[in-house]
Design a protein around this motif. Structure first.
Motif, PDB file in Angstrom:
ATOM      1  N   ARG A 133     -19.462  31.267  12.485  1.00 47.80           N
ATOM      2  CA  ARG A 133     -18.481  31.708  11.494  1.00 47.80           C
ATOM      3  C   ARG A 133     -17.728  30.551  10.826  1.00 47.80           C
ATOM      4  O   ARG A 133     -16.738  30.769  10.139  1.00 47.80           O
ATOM      5  N   HIS A 134     -18.176  29.328  11.064  1.00 52.57           N
ATOM      6  CA  HIS A 134     -17.555  28.138  10.457  1.00 52.57           C
ATOM      7  C   HIS A 134     -16.074  28.027  10.798  1.00 52.57           C
ATOM      8  O   HIS A 134     -15.260  27.638   9.965  1.00 52.57           O
ATOM      9  N   MET A 135     -15.711  28.375  12.011  1.00 54.12           N
ATOM     10  CA  MET A 135     -14.313  28.349  12.411  1.00 54.12           C
ATOM     11  C   MET A 135     -13.929  26.969  12.945  1.00 54.12           C
ATOM     12  O   MET A 135     -14.741  26.266  13.529  1.00 54.12           O
ATOM     13  N   HIS A 136     -12.698  26.571  12.741  1.00 59.14           N
ATOM     14  CA  HIS A 136     -12.089  25.373  13.319  1.00 59.14           C
ATOM     15  C   HIS A 136     -12.834  24.092  12.962  1.00 59.14           C
ATOM     16  O   HIS A 136     -12.919  23.175  13.754  1.00 59.14           O
ATOM     17  N   GLY A 137     -13.396  24.000  11.800  1.00 62.55           N
ATOM     18  CA  GLY A 137     -14.021  22.767  11.343  1.00 62.55           C
ATOM     19  C   GLY A 137     -15.507  22.654  11.596  1.00 62.55           C
ATOM     20  O   GLY A 137     -16.098  21.611  11.310  1.00 62.55           O
TER      21      GLY A 137
END
Length: 138
Positions: A133-137
């Motif tokens: 989900r392309h979370m936190h970089g």
């Protein structure tokens, strides 16, 4: 503030809604994380010890240090173990009426073993989810 859906829609050139050209599938990433493998390549180890995530994949060099699993794996482990073992405890107690010390010993060992099995796998799945989900970089 008014919602404008046009600023998040994907263009026809194949880019994802947030402008990243790489669209990542969720379920394969979750399964790779469950197997404790890199969510990108699926062959490199995700963990370098029991719960320590590698900074980068040793095979594909994907950066993994961005993850923020924190207390999520522990919470999910408690949730799953509690929901599996509590009804099983009641069923065994009502059906067989074992001695309390035997019942406690069996279920204490079972809860600890199931928790130790689930914890690194759920951590891998959460890191895989964050990567997909392309979370936190990521």
């Amino acid at each position: 503030m008014r919602y404008d859906p046009t600023h998040i829609q994907a263009e026809d050139n194949g880019t994802s809604p947030i402008g990243d050209p790489e669209v990542r599938d969720l379920w394969p990433a979750l399964l790779k994380g469950w197997r404790r493998k890199c969510p990108h390549c699926g062959s490199g180890p995700l963990l370098c010890s029991y719960l320590k995530v590698n900074d980068t994949c040793t095979v594909c060099r994907e950066e993994l240090h961005h993850h923020r699993a924190d207390d999520g794996p522990a919470y999910l482990t408690i949730l799953i173990v509690g929901h599996l073992m509590a009804p099983l405890l009641l069923l065994v107690f009502e059906t067989f009426r074992p001695d309390p010390l035997i019942l406690f010993t069996i279920f204490a060992v079972g809860c600890v073993a199931l928790s130790l099995y689930l914890l690194p796998r759920l951590k891998g799945a959460i890191v895989g989810f964050q990567w997909a989900r392309h979370m936190h970089g990521f």
